[in-house]
Design a protein around this motif. Structure first.
Motif, PDB file in Angstrom:
ATOM      1  N   VAL A   5       0.855  -1.187   0.000  1.00 43.59           N
ATOM      2  CA  VAL A   5       0.000   0.000   0.000  1.00 43.59           C
ATOM      3  C   VAL A   5       0.889   1.235   0.000  1.00 43.59           C
ATOM      4  CG1 VAL A   5      -1.712   1.335   1.301  1.00 43.59           C
ATOM      5  CG2 VAL A   5      -1.896  -1.173   1.182  1.00 43.59           C
ATOM      6  N   VAL A   6       0.595   2.170  -0.914  1.00 37.59           N
ATOM      7  CA  VAL A   6       1.336   3.428  -0.984  1.00 37.59           C
ATOM      8  C   VAL A   6       0.358   4.571  -0.779  1.00 37.59           C
ATOM      9  CG1 VAL A   6       2.784   4.930  -2.409  1.00 37.59           C
ATOM     10  CG2 VAL A   6       3.009   2.437  -2.599  1.00 37.59           C
ATOM     11  N   VAL A  18      -4.315  12.563   9.386  1.00 35.55           N
ATOM     12  CA  VAL A  18      -4.042  11.208   9.873  1.00 35.55           C
ATOM     13  C   VAL A  18      -4.342  10.219   8.753  1.00 35.55           C
ATOM     14  CG1 VAL A  18      -4.685   9.433  11.549  1.00 35.55           C
ATOM     15  CG2 VAL A  18      -4.578  11.842  12.237  1.00 35.55           C
ATOM     16  N   ASP A  19      -3.430   9.300   8.522  1.00 41.36           N
ATOM     17  CA  ASP A  19      -3.573   8.331   7.434  1.00 41.36           C
ATOM     18  C   ASP A  19      -4.496   7.192   7.869  1.00 41.36           C
ATOM     19  OD1 ASP A  19      -3.378   6.708   5.274  1.00 41.36           O
ATOM     20  OD2 ASP A  19      -1.235   6.292   5.454  1.00 41.36           O
ATOM     21  N   THR A  20      -5.787   7.397   7.686  1.00 41.71           N
ATOM     22  CA  THR A  20      -6.749   6.342   7.994  1.00 41.71           C
ATOM     23  C   THR A  20      -6.949   5.395   6.817  1.00 41.71           C
ATOM     24  OG1 THR A  20      -8.604   7.747   7.295  1.00 41.71           O
ATOM     25  CG2 THR A  20      -7.980   7.833   9.620  1.00 41.71           C
ATOM     26  N   ASN A  21      -6.566   5.842   5.616  1.00 42.56           N
ATOM     27  CA  ASN A  21      -6.778   5.005   4.436  1.00 42.56           C
ATOM     28  C   ASN A  21      -5.980   3.711   4.501  1.00 42.56           C
ATOM     29  OD1 ASN A  21      -8.522   6.838   3.360  1.00 42.56           O
ATOM     30  ND2 ASN A  21      -7.130   7.633   1.805  1.00 42.56           N
ATOM     31  N   ALA A  22      -4.732   3.813   4.927  1.00 45.62           N
ATOM     32  CA  ALA A  22      -3.883   2.626   4.972  1.00 45.62           C
ATOM     33  C   ALA A  22      -4.433   1.600   5.948  1.00 45.62           C
ATOM     34  CB  ALA A  22      -2.451   3.006   5.345  1.00 45.62           C
ATOM     35  N   SER A  23      -4.856   2.045   7.124  1.00 44.53           N
ATOM     36  CA  SER A  23      -5.363   1.093   8.125  1.00 44.53           C
ATOM     37  C   SER A  23      -6.664   0.453   7.638  1.00 44.53           C
ATOM     38  CB  SER A  23      -5.560   1.777   9.477  1.00 44.53           C
ATOM     39  OG  SER A  23      -6.476   2.848   9.375  1.00 44.53           O
ATOM     40  N   TRP A  24      -7.523   1.245   6.982  1.00 42.78           N
ATOM     41  CA  TRP A  24      -8.780   0.687   6.467  1.00 42.78           C
ATOM     42  C   TRP A  24      -8.496  -0.342   5.385  1.00 42.78           C
ATOM     43  CZ3 TRP A  24     -11.389   0.068   1.906  1.00 42.78           C
ATOM     44  CH2 TRP A  24     -12.746  -0.273   1.991  1.00 42.78           C
ATOM     45  N   LEU A  25      -7.602  -0.021   4.469  1.00 41.16           N
ATOM     46  CA  LEU A  25      -7.264  -0.953   3.391  1.00 41.16           C
ATOM     47  C   LEU A  25      -6.657  -2.239   3.948  1.00 41.16           C
ATOM     48  CD1 LEU A  25      -5.800   1.470   0.710  1.00 41.16           C
ATOM     49  CD2 LEU A  25      -7.747  -0.082   0.370  1.00 41.16           C
ATOM     50  N   VAL A  65      -2.318   2.368  -4.550  1.00 41.33           N
ATOM     51  CA  VAL A  65      -1.858   3.731  -4.314  1.00 41.33           C
ATOM     52  C   VAL A  65      -3.080   4.589  -4.032  1.00 41.33           C
ATOM     53  CG1 VAL A  65      -0.546   5.679  -5.239  1.00 41.33           C
ATOM     54  CG2 VAL A  65       0.011   3.347  -5.973  1.00 41.33           C
ATOM     55  N   THR A  66      -3.052   5.340  -2.953  1.00 39.61           N
ATOM     56  CA  THR A  66      -4.193   6.182  -2.607  1.00 39.61           C
ATOM     57  C   THR A  66      -3.725   7.591  -2.278  1.00 39.61           C
ATOM     58  OG1 THR A  66      -6.033   6.485  -1.051  1.00 39.61           O
ATOM     59  CG2 THR A  66      -4.133   5.296  -0.240  1.00 39.61           C
ATOM     60  N   VAL A 139      -1.002  -2.193 -10.594  1.00 36.71           N
ATOM     61  CA  VAL A 139      -1.079  -1.030  -9.712  1.00 36.71           C
ATOM     62  C   VAL A 139      -2.480  -0.426  -9.769  1.00 36.71           C
ATOM     63  CG1 VAL A 139      -0.152   1.260  -9.185  1.00 36.71           C
ATOM     64  CG2 VAL A 139       1.366  -0.555 -10.030  1.00 36.71           C
ATOM     65  N   TYR A 140      -3.106  -0.309  -8.605  1.00 38.23           N
ATOM     66  CA  TYR A 140      -4.448   0.257  -8.478  1.00 38.23           C
ATOM     67  C   TYR A 140      -4.320   1.650  -7.869  1.00 38.23           C
ATOM     68  CZ  TYR A 140      -6.189  -4.502  -9.217  1.00 38.23           C
ATOM     69  OH  TYR A 140      -6.470  -5.738  -9.746  1.00 38.23           O
ATOM     70  N   VAL A 141      -4.858   2.643  -8.554  1.00 38.29           N
ATOM     71  CA  VAL A 141      -4.751   4.031  -8.100  1.00 38.29           C
ATOM     72  C   VAL A 141      -6.127   4.505  -7.640  1.00 38.29           C
ATOM     73  CG1 VAL A 141      -3.963   6.341  -8.663  1.00 38.29           C
ATOM     74  CG2 VAL A 141      -2.943   4.369  -9.821  1.00 38.29           C
ATOM     75  N   LEU A 142      -6.230   4.859  -6.361  1.00 37.87           N
ATOM     76  CA  LEU A 142      -7.500   5.259  -5.753  1.00 37.87           C
ATOM     77  C   LEU A 142      -7.394   6.682  -5.202  1.00 37.87           C
ATOM     78  CD1 LEU A 142      -8.202   2.042  -3.617  1.00 37.87           C
ATOM     79  CD2 LEU A 142      -8.682   2.419  -6.046  1.00 37.87           C
ATOM     80  N   PRO A 143      -8.521   7.379  -5.038  1.00 34.25           N
ATOM     81  CA  PRO A 143      -8.482   8.731  -4.460  1.00 34.25           C
ATOM     82  C   PRO A 143      -8.030   8.698  -3.010  1.00 34.25           C
ATOM     83  CG  PRO A 143     -10.608   8.254  -5.495  1.00 34.25           C
ATOM     84  CD  PRO A 143      -9.886   6.961  -5.384  1.00 34.25           C
ATOM     85  N   GLY A 144      -7.720   9.894  -2.501  1.00 35.89           N
ATOM     86  CA  GLY A 144      -7.318   9.992  -1.100  1.00 35.89           C
ATOM     87  C   GLY A 144      -8.465  10.299  -0.168  1.00 35.89           C
ATOM     88  N   VAL A 145      -9.543  10.891  -0.674  1.00 38.69           N
ATOM     89  CA  VAL A 145     -10.713  11.170   0.175  1.00 38.69           C
ATOM     90  C   VAL A 145     -11.268   9.834   0.664  1.00 38.69           C
ATOM     91  CG1 VAL A 145     -13.022  12.170   0.254  1.00 38.69           C
ATOM     92  CG2 VAL A 145     -11.237  13.261  -1.127  1.00 38.69           C
ATOM     93  N   PRO A 146     -11.328   9.605   1.970  1.00 34.81           N
ATOM     94  CA  PRO A 146     -11.683   8.278   2.482  1.00 34.81           C
ATOM     95  C   PRO A 146     -12.966   7.692   1.917  1.00 34.81           C
ATOM     96  CG  PRO A 146     -10.798   9.593   4.258  1.00 34.81           C
ATOM     97  CD  PRO A 146     -10.923  10.514   3.077  1.00 34.81           C
TER      98      PRO A 146
END
Length: 227
Positions: A5-6, A18-25, A65-66, A139-146
């Motif tokens: 995860v990037v 706070v990077d909540t995206n990584a923990s959720w993924l 990647v988010t 490689v999967y590219v996703l938005p940053g908005v949770p």
């Protein structure tokens, strides 16, 4: 399946967000039996994104990647991913068509670059927003908005599969350092992996490939630790 995860964003590195995206993924992928082996955070710089993505796509089965997806000046993730593959970022017809069909936007209303993706990318629709995501190779590219990231991930969740892990939990009032002998013993007696997480009490996470083994190993531990 092994995944990296990037997360992209200067605001993550400065502590402003706070990077909540990584923990959720990671939680979502772990539930699908996928092994998450690396989490990397990089700034909004094309060269850094390209370097990390290039390294990870060669080492792991998939890279997610988010962040940094969109048409604003600091949204450079698509450029970085494209550079990792030696491609250009170009207008994507599928992205333009999807937005036209599913949003209240005309082509003339969109900010320039909204529908630009790496060449030969597969467009990922954005159910909760405007800017599309993309799949380039593995490689999967996703938005940053949770909310947008989560909704978009669900459109490709079935593409992430691994060996399911069964988990049981044991809590004890003993200090973590005092549990080493029993952790070693349960690992010798059962084919399990043990995670140890201290807090007000110590949480022992018992993980096994089958439910019966996890339950038996957890029961073995509960009989031998202080509650």
């Amino acid at each position: 399946m092994r995944v990296a995860v990037v997360t992209v964003g200067d605001e993550l590195l400065s502590g402003d967000t706070v990077d909540t995206n990584a923990s959720w993924l990671c939680n979502r992928l772990d539930g699908r039996g996928v092994a998450i082996e690396r989490i990397t955070t990089v700034p909004d710089r094309i060269a850094d994104i390209a370097r990390v993505v290039n390294e990870h796509r060669a080492e792991y089965d998939a890279v997610i990647v988010t962040g940094g997806v969109g048409p604003t000046h600091d949204d450079v993730t698509m450029d970085g991913v494209a550079a990792a593959f030696g491609r250009e970022v170009i207008p994507n017809e599928d992205a333009a068509a999807w937005i036209a069909d599913h949003g209240d936007y005309a082509a003339a209303d969109l900010t320039e670059g909204t529908t630009h993706l790496p060449a030969e990318a597969r467009m990922l629709p954005n159910p909760e927003g405007v800017a599309p995501g993309a799949v380039v190779g593995n490689v999967y590219v996703l938005p940053g908005v949770p909310a947008e990231m989560k909704a978009m991930f669900e459109t490709v969740a079935e593409e992430f599969e691994g060996d399911p892990t069964h988990v049981e939990e044991v809590r004890t009032s003993e200090p973590e350092s005092a549990l080493l002998d029993r952790i070693e013993a349960v690992r010798e007696a059962y084919d399990v992996t043990i995670g140890s997480y201290p807090g007000e009490d110590v949480r022992l996470k018992v993980m096994a490939a089958d439910a019966e083994t996890a339950v038996e190993a957890a029961a073995w531990l509960r009989e031998r630790v202080e509650q």
